[in-house]
Design an enzyme around this catalytic site. Sequence first.
Site, PDB file in Angstrom:
ATOM      1  N   ASP A  12      43.265  39.336  44.455  1.00  0.00           N
ATOM      2  CA  ASP A  12      43.147  40.682  45.025  1.00  0.00           C
ATOM      3  C   ASP A  12      44.488  41.286  45.436  1.00  0.00           C
ATOM      4  O   ASP A  12      44.586  42.015  46.424  1.00  0.00           O
ATOM      5  CB  ASP A  12      42.178  40.668  46.226  1.00  0.00           C
ATOM      6  CG  ASP A  12      40.827  40.089  45.844  1.00  0.00           C
ATOM      7  OD1 ASP A  12      40.404  40.320  44.703  1.00  0.00           O
ATOM      8  OD2 ASP A  12      40.223  39.397  46.680  1.00  0.00           O
ATOM      9  N   HIS A  40      38.648  43.723  39.608  1.00  0.00           N
ATOM     10  CA  HIS A  40      39.922  44.459  39.516  1.00  0.00           C
ATOM     11  C   HIS A  40      39.650  45.951  39.620  1.00  0.00           C
ATOM     12  O   HIS A  40      38.947  46.518  38.786  1.00  0.00           O
ATOM     13  CB  HIS A  40      40.616  44.143  38.181  1.00  0.00           C
ATOM     14  CG  HIS A  40      40.980  42.690  38.041  1.00  0.00           C
ATOM     15  ND1 HIS A  40      41.505  42.157  36.899  1.00  0.00           N
ATOM     16  CD2 HIS A  40      40.901  41.667  38.926  1.00  0.00           C
ATOM     17  CE1 HIS A  40      41.732  40.862  37.082  1.00  0.00           C
ATOM     18  NE2 HIS A  40      41.361  40.539  38.300  1.00  0.00           N
TER      19      HIS A  40
HETATM   20  P1  GDP Z   1      42.909  42.749  42.043  1.00  0.00           P
HETATM   21  O1  GDP Z   1      41.763  41.784  42.051  1.00  0.00           O
HETATM   22  O2  GDP Z   1      44.226  42.053  42.114  1.00  0.00           O
HETATM   23  O3  GDP Z   1      42.846  43.715  40.894  1.00  0.00           O
HETATM   24  O4  GDP Z   1      42.769  43.593  43.375  1.00  0.00           O
HETATM   25  P2  GDP Z   1      41.429  44.297  43.947  1.00  0.00           P
HETATM   26  O5  GDP Z   1      41.083  45.450  43.086  1.00  0.00           O
HETATM   27  O6  GDP Z   1      40.367  43.269  44.178  1.00  0.00           O
HETATM   28  O7  GDP Z   1      41.931  44.743  45.378  1.00  0.00           O
HETATM   29  C1  GDP Z   1      43.043  45.572  45.531  1.00  0.00           C
HETATM   30  C2  GDP Z   1      42.636  46.840  46.269  1.00  0.00           C
HETATM   31  O8  GDP Z   1      43.799  47.503  46.723  1.00  0.00           O
HETATM   32  C3  GDP Z   1      41.913  47.838  45.404  1.00  0.00           C
HETATM   33  O9  GDP Z   1      40.961  48.498  46.188  1.00  0.00           O
HETATM   34  C4  GDP Z   1      43.010  48.798  44.967  1.00  0.00           C
HETATM   35  O10 GDP Z   1      42.526  50.095  44.688  1.00  0.00           O
HETATM   36  C5  GDP Z   1      43.884  48.816  46.171  1.00  0.00           C
HETATM   37  N1  GDP Z   1      45.336  49.030  45.942  1.00  0.00           N
HETATM   38  C6  GDP Z   1      46.119  48.581  44.924  1.00  0.00           C
HETATM   39  N2  GDP Z   1      47.418  48.893  45.151  1.00  0.00           N
HETATM   40  C7  GDP Z   1      47.454  49.539  46.321  1.00  0.00           C
HETATM   41  C8  GDP Z   1      48.508  50.093  47.126  1.00  0.00           C
HETATM   42  O11 GDP Z   1      49.695  50.011  46.804  1.00  0.00           O
HETATM   43  N3  GDP Z   1      48.153  50.664  48.310  1.00  0.00           N
HETATM   44  C9  GDP Z   1      46.861  50.739  48.728  1.00  0.00           C
HETATM   45  N4  GDP Z   1      46.595  51.320  49.889  1.00  0.00           N
HETATM   46  N5  GDP Z   1      45.844  50.237  48.004  1.00  0.00           N
HETATM   47  C10 GDP Z   1      46.134  49.640  46.827  1.00  0.00           C
HETATM   48  P1  IMO Z   2      40.625  38.655  41.411  1.00  0.00           P
HETATM   49  O1  IMO Z   2      40.885  38.567  39.931  1.00  0.00           O
HETATM   50  C1  IMO Z   2      39.804  36.570  45.156  1.00  0.00           C
HETATM   51  C2  IMO Z   2      38.007  32.581  44.834  1.00  0.00           C
HETATM   52  C3  IMO Z   2      36.651  32.659  45.519  1.00  0.00           C
HETATM   53  C4  IMO Z   2      36.549  31.251  46.062  1.00  0.00           C
HETATM   54  C5  IMO Z   2      37.181  30.434  44.942  1.00  0.00           C
HETATM   55  C6  IMO Z   2      36.173  29.784  44.016  1.00  0.00           C
HETATM   56  O2  IMO Z   2      39.772  39.789  41.811  1.00  0.00           O
HETATM   57  O3  IMO Z   2      41.882  38.535  42.202  1.00  0.00           O
HETATM   58  P2  IMO Z   2      34.658  30.854  42.125  1.00  0.00           P
HETATM   59  O4  IMO Z   2      33.535  31.849  42.205  1.00  0.00           O
HETATM   60  O5  IMO Z   2      35.803  31.265  41.276  1.00  0.00           O
HETATM   61  O6  IMO Z   2      34.154  29.479  41.766  1.00  0.00           O
HETATM   62  O7  IMO Z   2      35.201  30.730  43.637  1.00  0.00           O
HETATM   63  O8  IMO Z   2      38.002  31.317  44.190  1.00  0.00           O
HETATM   64  N1  IMO Z   2      38.247  33.635  43.798  1.00  0.00           N
HETATM   65  C7  IMO Z   2      38.820  34.813  44.061  1.00  0.00           C
HETATM   66  N2  IMO Z   2      39.247  35.348  45.229  1.00  0.00           N
HETATM   67  N3  IMO Z   2      39.957  37.264  43.995  1.00  0.00           N
HETATM   68  C8  IMO Z   2      39.543  36.732  42.826  1.00  0.00           C
HETATM   69  O9  IMO Z   2      39.728  37.345  41.655  1.00  0.00           O
HETATM   70  C9  IMO Z   2      38.936  35.463  42.819  1.00  0.00           C
HETATM   71  N4  IMO Z   2      38.437  34.662  41.858  1.00  0.00           N
HETATM   72  C10 IMO Z   2      38.024  33.543  42.469  1.00  0.00           C
HETATM   73  O10 IMO Z   2      36.640  33.619  46.538  1.00  0.00           O
HETATM   74  O11 IMO Z   2      37.365  31.105  47.198  1.00  0.00           O
HETATM   75 MG    MG Z   3      39.988  41.449  43.061  1.00  0.00          MG
END
Ligand code: GDP
Ligand code: IMO
Ligand code: MG
Length: 422
Positions: A12, A40
């Site tokens: 994340d 994502h």
């Molecule tokens: P990922 O799994 O790495 O793609 O990340 P996620 O989408 O799960 O979580 C990242 C969150 O942060 C999302 O809601 C994005 O829209 C948000 N985000 C990404 N870059 C930025 C930033 O620079 N500033 C802020 N405020 N939010 C961001």
């Molecule tokens: P993105 O791509 C955050 C974590 C789960 C748990 C561990 C094992 O959005 O960054 P699983 O369901 O994979 O067997 O769970 O891995 N986990 C993530 N945490 N972002 C992710 O993906 C994750 N993918 C797996 O929360 O701790």
């Molecule tokens: Mg994510």
Amino acid sequence: MINLVVGSQWGDEGKGKLVDLLGKNADYAVRFHGGNNAGHTVIVDGKKYPFHLIPSAILNKNIVGVIANGVIVDPAVLIEEIDLVEKDGMSLKNKLVISDRCHLIMPYHKALDEAYENARGKNKLGTTKRGIGPTFADKVSYNGIRFYELINWNTFVEKFEFQARIKNKILKLFNVSPINIKKAISNYRKMRERLLPYVKDSYQILSQAVAKEKNILLEGAHGVMLDVDFSPYPFSTGSNVTTGAVNTGSGIPVNKIDNVWAVVKAYLSRVGGGPLPTELFDKNAEDIREKGHEYGTTTGRPRRIGWLDLEAVKFTTELTSTNNIAITKIDILSGLKKIKVCIGYKYKGKKISMSSCGYKELAELTPVYKSFPGWSEDITGIRKFEKLPKNCQKYVKFIEEFLKVPVKIVSVGPEREENIYA
Ligand code: GDP
Ligand code: IMO
Ligand code: MG
């Protein structure tokens, strides 16, 4: 040009946003590992797309999205996602490829994931309960079923019945209701009709793309600190999350990769269990969680929050051969009086590196911090590095110097345009 994006922390980090950005000029966007445990987020013109399986760069006009062989696929989630994109008028016909080698997540995998978690009780791992571990376990124990079998329907039915009957016996040991085999087969028959048009030999497509020097964007999921080998196992996910996973998960040789981008969130978050040395339990954590909307994209769970852990990020950037950094969510730190960064670990009075830590050491060690004065300005509208508050500039420069990798992008908001390019 081949670009790889990896998450440098526990997931994340904002990979979805960076992938969408780098996808502007790409011909192919590729997912090569993991499954729909990934979430994502891409935000375009205020509209939010939470991608779990379709490559996050798909919204770029001329790109072809490839779900390569290393990805495990829950067909129902994929169909939902195809519908989400197509509802907005974008046809995925000839724009999406699914490898026939992808393993399928089955209802019994999800049931087993949940049953194991419940049985672990207070030692539960906090998985996403999407069936990830059990599906990868079946893959490596030769019990998996792939899209390849889905093409050959009779083989699929035979294999599914065989596996489901055994899994139902295991579920019974957990006192969990069995899978309705007939109903599940009928569901997969319907989903098969929807998905087969996308199923192709992704290796051929990608190896030809490499030979023609096409622009390929590889989208890592999760975070390297969740890698099944290099994380504090078992607080892991089922995939390898390192650069090497590109080769096994898509067929693209790692020496063809030009750039490895590590996404570094300016603080850190984690969903699920396991030790987190810089975790915060104070008001700072609450403020960051609320301001940064740190709730899981996949499960909606509140994310744990911590200070940026550069000991961990140094390890993961070295491990992945990172040569570019994108810092994200630094705007969320605006308003904090003091910001801390972990620059090393001490265990029983001695320095210890992340790579030498198992979960026990990680839980017991003491982080060594460096403190930075904060800044109060809202920086979301800033587009030039020199215009950032001086303290914010210092924070970014410190990360760059510590990791010895150039920071090329500083993201200051969730929208596509909210970036500073170095
Ligand atoms: P990922 O799994 O790495 O793609 O990340 P996620 O989408 O799960 O979580 C990242 C969150 O942060 C999302 O809601 C994005 O829209 C948000 N985000 C990404 N870059 C930025 C930033 O620079 N500033 C802020 N405020 N939010 C961001
Ligand atoms: P993105 O791509 C955050 C974590 C789960 C748990 C561990 C094992 O959005 O960054 P699983 O369901 O994979 O067997 O769970 O891995 N986990 C993530 N945490 N972002 C992710 O993906 C994750 N993918 C797996 O929360 O701790
Ligand atoms: Mg994510």
